[in-house]
Write an enzyme that holds these catalytic residues in place. Sequence first.
Site, PDB file in Angstrom:
ATOM      1  N   SER A   1      40.084 -33.190  64.931  1.00 53.37           N
ATOM      2  CA  SER A   1      38.807 -32.723  64.366  1.00 53.37           C
ATOM      3  C   SER A   1      39.078 -31.536  63.449  1.00 53.37           C
ATOM      4  O   SER A   1      40.027 -30.768  63.688  1.00 53.37           O
ATOM      5  CB  SER A   1      37.870 -32.286  65.492  1.00 53.37           C
ATOM      6  OG  SER A   1      36.741 -31.619  64.950  1.00 53.37           O
TER       7      SER A   1
ATOM      8  N   TYR B   1      36.377 -27.461  73.136  1.00 54.39           N
ATOM      9  CA  TYR B   1      36.620 -28.559  72.187  1.00 54.39           C
ATOM     10  C   TYR B   1      37.675 -28.145  71.164  1.00 54.39           C
ATOM     11  O   TYR B   1      38.626 -28.895  70.889  1.00 54.39           O
ATOM     12  CB  TYR B   1      35.305 -28.920  71.489  1.00 54.39           C
ATOM     13  CG  TYR B   1      35.400 -30.105  70.560  1.00 54.39           C
ATOM     14  CD1 TYR B   1      35.160 -31.397  71.019  1.00 54.39           C
ATOM     15  CD2 TYR B   1      35.712 -29.949  69.211  1.00 54.39           C
ATOM     16  CE1 TYR B   1      35.229 -32.492  70.159  1.00 54.39           C
ATOM     17  CE2 TYR B   1      35.788 -31.031  68.347  1.00 54.39           C
ATOM     18  CZ  TYR B   1      35.539 -32.302  68.828  1.00 54.39           C
ATOM     19  OH  TYR B   1      35.608 -33.386  67.979  1.00 54.39           O
TER      20      TYR B   1
HETATM   21  P1  NAP Z   1      31.322 -41.112  70.549  1.00 51.85           P
HETATM   22  O1  NAP Z   1      30.344 -41.899  69.777  1.00 51.85           O
HETATM   23  O2  NAP Z   1      30.857 -40.232  71.666  1.00 51.85           O
HETATM   24  O3  NAP Z   1      32.458 -42.105  71.070  1.00 51.85           O
HETATM   25  C1  NAP Z   1      33.467 -41.664  71.922  1.00 51.85           C
HETATM   26  C2  NAP Z   1      33.734 -42.747  72.930  1.00 51.85           C
HETATM   27  O4  NAP Z   1      34.774 -42.266  73.820  1.00 51.85           O
HETATM   28  C3  NAP Z   1      32.500 -43.042  73.799  1.00 51.85           C
HETATM   29  O5  NAP Z   1      32.316 -44.440  73.968  1.00 51.85           O
HETATM   30  C4  NAP Z   1      32.832 -42.340  75.093  1.00 51.85           C
HETATM   31  O6  NAP Z   1      32.198 -42.923  76.212  1.00 51.85           O
HETATM   32  C5  NAP Z   1      34.336 -42.544  75.147  1.00 51.85           C
HETATM   33  N1  NAP Z   1      34.950 -41.676  76.141  1.00 51.85           N
HETATM   34  C6  NAP Z   1      34.553 -40.438  76.526  1.00 51.85           C
HETATM   35  N2  NAP Z   1      35.319 -40.002  77.529  1.00 51.85           N
HETATM   36  C7  NAP Z   1      36.218 -40.985  77.796  1.00 51.85           C
HETATM   37  C8  NAP Z   1      37.266 -41.139  78.735  1.00 51.85           C
HETATM   38  N3  NAP Z   1      37.530 -40.181  79.656  1.00 51.85           N
HETATM   39  N4  NAP Z   1      38.005 -42.268  78.731  1.00 51.85           N
HETATM   40  C9  NAP Z   1      37.723 -43.257  77.843  1.00 51.85           C
HETATM   41  N5  NAP Z   1      36.743 -43.191  76.935  1.00 51.85           N
HETATM   42  C10 NAP Z   1      35.988 -42.054  76.908  1.00 51.85           C
HETATM   43  O7  NAP Z   1      32.148 -40.117  69.584  1.00 51.85           O
HETATM   44  P2  NAP Z   1      32.662 -40.278  68.077  1.00 51.85           P
HETATM   45  O8  NAP Z   1      31.811 -39.369  67.257  1.00 51.85           O
HETATM   46  O9  NAP Z   1      32.835 -41.680  67.695  1.00 51.85           O
HETATM   47  O10 NAP Z   1      34.079 -39.542  68.232  1.00 51.85           O
HETATM   48  C11 NAP Z   1      35.294 -40.256  68.402  1.00 51.85           C
HETATM   49  C12 NAP Z   1      36.437 -39.244  68.254  1.00 51.85           C
HETATM   50  O11 NAP Z   1      36.334 -38.590  66.988  1.00 51.85           O
HETATM   51  C13 NAP Z   1      36.408 -38.135  69.311  1.00 51.85           C
HETATM   52  O12 NAP Z   1      37.716 -37.818  69.705  1.00 51.85           O
HETATM   53  C14 NAP Z   1      35.781 -36.965  68.560  1.00 51.85           C
HETATM   54  O13 NAP Z   1      36.165 -35.718  69.083  1.00 51.85           O
HETATM   55  C15 NAP Z   1      36.319 -37.194  67.161  1.00 51.85           C
HETATM   56  N6  NAP Z   1      35.516 -36.584  66.086  1.00 51.85           N
HETATM   57  C16 NAP Z   1      34.237 -37.016  65.819  1.00 51.85           C
HETATM   58  C17 NAP Z   1      33.528 -36.419  64.769  1.00 51.85           C
HETATM   59  C18 NAP Z   1      32.144 -36.866  64.397  1.00 51.85           C
HETATM   60  O14 NAP Z   1      31.512 -36.201  63.538  1.00 51.85           O
HETATM   61  N7  NAP Z   1      31.611 -37.938  64.938  1.00 51.85           N
HETATM   62  C19 NAP Z   1      34.108 -35.378  64.040  1.00 51.85           C
HETATM   63  C20 NAP Z   1      35.397 -34.969  64.357  1.00 51.85           C
HETATM   64  C21 NAP Z   1      36.094 -35.575  65.383  1.00 51.85           C
HETATM   65  P3  NAP Z   1      30.922 -42.161  76.882  1.00 51.85           P
HETATM   66  O15 NAP Z   1      30.058 -41.662  75.768  1.00 51.85           O
HETATM   67  O16 NAP Z   1      30.310 -43.234  77.720  1.00 51.85           O
HETATM   68  O17 NAP Z   1      31.455 -41.017  77.664  1.00 51.85           O
END
Ligand code: NAP
Length: 255
Positions: free
Chosen positions: A144, A157
């Site tokens: 991130s 985080y």
């Molecule tokens: P998201 O929609 O919350 O998707 C993340 C997925 O990971 C969810 O299905 C979640 O399941 C699952 N997860 C959480 N804990 C877990 C565990 N212990 N074992 C296996 N799966 C698990 O988030 P996203 O926005 O797509 O983000 C994906 C990645 O990108 C993350 O690492 C995040 O930090 C990074 N990121 C996102 C953004 C952004 O703007 N979206 C920006 C920078 C970085 P549950 O929700 O059921 O727990």
Amino acid sequence: MPETPDSGPQRIALVTGAARGIGLGIAERLMQDGWQVVLADVDGRECEQSAASLGPAARAIALDVRDEEQVREAIRRTEEWYGGLDALVNNAGISDPHSGPLEELELADWQRWLDTNLTGVFLLGKYALPLLRRRRGAIVNISSTRALQSEPDTEAYAASKGGLDAFTHALAISAGPEVRVNAIRPGWIDTRSPDQQQAEPLSAQDHAQHPVGRVGQPGDIAALTAFLLGPDAGFVTGQIWTADGGMTRRMIYAD
Ligand code: NAP
């Protein structure tokens, strides 16, 4: 190694946190590029539904990345299904960066962020590496821009993603020359469904503040992931790639 009709050996990828959001976008893109994809997520049911929506080249595994036994079993099953592994995408994470004031942050909550966003990547790496070495594969870790810059009350985080960046370059040195390891730092990615995005559009300012003129989409991160896993990135390892529409290059001092 199984052959596909027209494109040679079948490439196998495991994507964590793939039930939705960025992980699902990555799985979708890799499948378009001809990969067979194992979608892994703590929410096994949603993961099954997402895999089914992508077609028969996708399979689902319920996996909590914090659980060593579950990680070992997920890798074992992937090998049993496909005979090997070419790519690991560590995307699962607690995507909410806000953990509250440090003085009120419970140790168990700090640990939850670190276990999910960092320790899980260690566990996946540990058990996937022998398979990846055999197939001269690659790893992409989803970090991130919060590893670089912060809002208040986001220490857990930020620390988890800063650790992930360091883990990435360390592992690149240990895993080479067989396995390449890179990370991507997404900026703001709108992971809502297209319907939701249309029903409640972001403001013009949300988009315009980005040097590229828009907020990111999962496909932006998926495209970079596909490049980093593929043969055109064969000379690239140990790097942290920022994909944020240029936001971390913009000066933000008040006038
Ligand atoms: P998201 O929609 O919350 O998707 C993340 C997925 O990971 C969810 O299905 C979640 O399941 C699952 N997860 C959480 N804990 C877990 C565990 N212990 N074992 C296996 N799966 C698990 O988030 P996203 O926005 O797509 O983000 C994906 C990645 O990108 C993350 O690492 C995040 O930090 C990074 N990121 C996102 C953004 C952004 O703007 N979206 C920006 C920078 C970085 P549950 O929700 O059921 O727990």
